[in-house]
Design a protein around this motif. Structure first.
Motif, mmCIF file in Angstrom:
data_model
loop_
_atom_site.group_PDB
_atom_site.id
_atom_site.type_symbol
_atom_site.label_atom_id
_atom_site.label_comp_id
_atom_site.label_asym_id
_atom_site.label_seq_id
_atom_site.Cartn_x
_atom_site.Cartn_y
_atom_site.Cartn_z
ATOM 1 N N ARG A 31 0.812 -1.225 0.000
ATOM 2 C CA ARG A 31 0.000 0.000 0.000
ATOM 3 C C ARG A 31 0.839 1.266 0.000
ATOM 4 O O ARG A 31 0.332 2.342 -0.277
ATOM 5 C CB ARG A 31 -0.939 -0.004 1.204
ATOM 6 N N MET A 32 2.126 1.119 0.349
ATOM 7 C CA MET A 32 3.011 2.290 0.340
ATOM 8 C C MET A 32 3.519 2.601 -1.067
ATOM 9 O O MET A 32 4.196 3.605 -1.274
ATOM 10 C CB MET A 32 4.216 2.045 1.251
ATOM 11 N N GLY A 33 3.189 1.759 -2.043
ATOM 12 C CA GLY A 33 3.742 1.911 -3.391
ATOM 13 C C GLY A 33 3.572 3.306 -3.961
ATOM 14 O O GLY A 33 4.543 3.900 -4.441
ATOM 15 N N SER A 34 2.346 3.845 -3.901
ATOM 16 C CA SER A 34 2.147 5.157 -4.513
ATOM 17 C C SER A 34 2.860 6.248 -3.724
ATOM 18 O O SER A 34 3.364 7.205 -4.318
ATOM 19 C CB SER A 34 0.659 5.468 -4.678
ATOM 20 N N ILE B 38 5.678 5.872 -2.141
ATOM 21 C CA ILE B 38 7.091 5.775 -2.529
ATOM 22 C C ILE B 38 7.293 6.415 -3.898
ATOM 23 O O ILE B 38 8.240 7.168 -4.119
ATOM 24 C CB ILE B 38 7.559 4.303 -2.511
ATOM 25 N N ALA B 39 6.341 6.158 -4.817
ATOM 26 C CA ALA B 39 6.448 6.737 -6.161
ATOM 27 C C ALA B 39 6.440 8.265 -6.097
ATOM 28 O O ALA B 39 7.193 8.936 -6.812
ATOM 29 C CB ALA B 39 5.318 6.235 -7.049
ATOM 30 N N ILE B 40 5.580 8.809 -5.216
ATOM 31 C CA ILE B 40 5.504 10.274 -5.084
ATOM 32 C C ILE B 40 6.822 10.828 -4.538
ATOM 33 O O ILE B 40 7.345 11.839 -5.019
ATOM 34 C CB ILE B 40 4.310 10.672 -4.192
ATOM 35 N N VAL B 41 7.378 10.119 -3.530
ATOM 36 C CA VAL B 41 8.658 10.575 -2.966
ATOM 37 C C VAL B 41 9.768 10.481 -4.019
ATOM 38 O O VAL B 41 10.593 11.394 -4.140
ATOM 39 C CB VAL B 41 9.017 9.772 -1.699
ATOM 40 N N ALA C 153 -4.395 15.098 -2.325
ATOM 41 C CA ALA C 153 -4.559 14.025 -3.304
ATOM 42 C C ALA C 153 -3.450 13.000 -3.170
ATOM 43 O O ALA C 153 -3.704 11.788 -3.136
ATOM 44 C CB ALA C 153 -4.580 14.619 -4.714
ATOM 45 N N GLY C 154 -2.206 13.474 -3.037
ATOM 46 C CA GLY C 154 -1.080 12.566 -2.903
ATOM 47 C C GLY C 154 -1.135 11.788 -1.602
ATOM 48 O O GLY C 154 -0.905 10.581 -1.576
ATOM 49 N N GLY C 155 -1.465 12.497 -0.517
ATOM 50 C CA GLY C 155 -1.524 11.850 0.794
ATOM 51 C C GLY C 155 -2.589 10.778 0.846
ATOM 52 O O GLY C 155 -2.367 9.673 1.341
ATOM 53 N N LEU C 156 -3.764 11.089 0.283
ATOM 54 C CA LEU C 156 -4.856 10.104 0.295
ATOM 55 C C LEU C 156 -4.568 8.960 -0.667
ATOM 56 O O LEU C 156 -4.878 7.802 -0.371
ATOM 57 C CB LEU C 156 -6.186 10.767 -0.057
ATOM 58 N N LEU D 21 -5.641 6.770 -14.148
ATOM 59 C CA LEU D 21 -4.414 7.509 -14.452
ATOM 60 C C LEU D 21 -4.107 8.541 -13.389
ATOM 61 O O LEU D 21 -3.095 9.240 -13.430
ATOM 62 C CB LEU D 21 -4.555 8.223 -15.805
ATOM 63 N N TYR D 22 -5.008 8.647 -12.415
ATOM 64 C CA TYR D 22 -4.886 9.713 -11.448
ATOM 65 C C TYR D 22 -3.587 9.655 -10.640
ATOM 66 O O TYR D 22 -2.878 10.649 -10.512
ATOM 67 C CB TYR D 22 -6.112 9.706 -10.521
ATOM 68 N N ILE D 23 -3.286 8.476 -10.083
ATOM 69 C CA ILE D 23 -2.071 8.384 -9.263
ATOM 70 C C ILE D 23 -0.808 8.632 -10.096
ATOM 71 O O ILE D 23 0.052 9.419 -9.687
ATOM 72 C CB ILE D 23 -2.029 7.051 -8.490
ATOM 73 N N PRO D 24 -0.680 8.028 -11.287
ATOM 74 C CA PRO D 24 0.488 8.366 -12.116
ATOM 75 C C PRO D 24 0.601 9.870 -12.387
ATOM 76 O O PRO D 24 1.709 10.416 -12.399
ATOM 77 C CB PRO D 24 0.238 7.588 -13.407
#
Lengths: 252, 123
Positions: free
Chosen positions: A39-42, A44-47, A211-214, B71-74
């Motif tokens: 669940r941390m994948g996104s 990590i991607a943002i970081v 948005a990123g946090g959620l 596509l939102y998260i990407p």
């Protein structure tokens, strides 16, 4: 050889950006799987995105992170306001009206409290650190609301450009910090249902941070938080240069 | 068709942003006041309306909308890759403290406001 690659990346810039983001996602989710935290994948991607933006910013001296590197200009389009808003709106698809009605009041209360709280904290810290001009204090307080409100207030009140830059930085810190720490504190602040997600969106307000946090916490909650957060900057742009400035002016 | 789904979201975006910009004009601030929020509300109202009438969007139309939301998260990742992170780091103590304290404080208020307003709702 390099010329051909350069031409490819610049003429297919948006496609290149999609490919780069896909690569970031593959690596990030792979890493998340490796440490057993899928669940941390996104998050990590943002970081990873932020780290790349930092490296690119250092390297180019520009303001748009990776998008300032000529090979990656498409990232600016893919991550820009147009596609972000378009995709955010689509996340509202499938929402049940009943959930919205249930969270209407908490949403409104959290918006008002959120804007005022962030503004007061930001203004108080500016005053504590030695700023005395009411316009400067208001501008930095506005930056603590979001990185749009700071410049809006600053230019309306005639603050200097370095103070405006500082207010943007305060807003960026807020947005970045929100993206990073939300998944870690989600269980402490009970961020696990549509109502609390709407309250969270209204209190924090920075659309990208929320948005990123959620997204990193629970993607199903994104539309609820984004919905209230989208009113936050507008409300801040309205309240900070008017009522906020009057308040600061009365105190200093 | 999938493009219908994309078109529906586009329509909501334009109508919502039109309202948001009109509102901004009325309030005397340049900008889009809650346009995305209005657009989301509109999409919810439209889909709920059609579902109530017993005519939900076809599978392919809804696939178009789902493609966008997947596509939102990407897109958020791309967005974070184009932030001015260097400025955030070099902004100095004021930027760090005001942004940081405001964020952490607001996070701590989440359970409080949630509890408070739910109580009011029940009364």
């Amino acid at each position: 050889m390099m010329d051909i690659i350069n031409t490819l990346f610049t003429s297919y810039d948006l496609v290149a950006a999609l490919g780069i983001v896909a690569l970031i996602m593959v690596i990030s989710y792979g890493f998340a799987d490796m440490i057993g935290q899928r669940r941390m994948g996104s998050a990590i991607a943002i970081v990873v995105g932020l780290v790349l933006a930092y490296i690119a910013g250092k390297y180019t001296g520009g303001e748009k992170g990776l998008a300032d590197v000529s090979l990656f200009t498409g990232v600016g389009l893919l991550g820009g306001g147009m596609l972000r808003d378009y995709a955010i709106i689509s996340t509202a698809y499938g929402i049940d009206l009943k959930n919205i009605k249930k969270a209407g009041l908490p949403g409104i209360v959290s918006l008002l409290v959120g804007v005022l709280f962030s503004f007061i904290i930001g203004a108080a810290i500016a005053a504590l650190l030695g700023y005395t001009d009411p316009a400067d204090i208001t501008t930095i307080g506005g930056g603590a609301v979001t990185f749009v409100v700071g410049p809006v207030a600053g230019s309306a009140l005639g603050a200097s450009s370095d103070v405006i830059a500082l207010s943007i930085a305060a807003g960026v810190v807020k947005s970045v910090l929100t993206m990073i720490i939300t998944p870690f504190v989600a269980s402490i602040i009970k961020l696990d249902n549509p109502t609390s997600a709407m309250v969270y969106g209204g209190l924090i307000g920075t659309t990208s941070g929320v948005a990123g946090g959620l997204a990193a916490t629970n993607a199903e909650l994104v539309p609820y938080g984004a919905m209230t957060a989208t009113f936050f900057t507008g409300l801040g742009s309205l309240l900070v240069p008017s009522i906020g400035y009057m308040l600061v002016n009365a105190i200093f | 068709m999938e493009i219908y789904g994309l078109g529906i979201v586009a329509l909501c975006m334009f109508v919502g942003s039109f309202i948001g910009m009109g509102l901004g004009n009325l309030l005397g601030i340049s900008g889009n006041v809650g346009g995305v929020g209005f657009a989301m509300l509109m999409l919810i109202l439209v889909t709920n309306h059609f579902e109530k009438k017993g005519k939900p969007f076809s599978k392919r139309t809804s696939n178009g909308i789902l493609l966008l939301s997947s596509l939102y998260i990407p897109i958020v990742v791309a967005m974070s890759a184009r932030q001015n992170v260097v400025a955030a780091f070099e902004g100095g103590a004021v930027a760090f403290l005001s942004g940081g304290v405001a964020t952490i404080g607001a996070l701590l208020l989440v359970p409080l406001i949630t509890k408070l307003t739910i109580k009011e709702n029940n009364e």
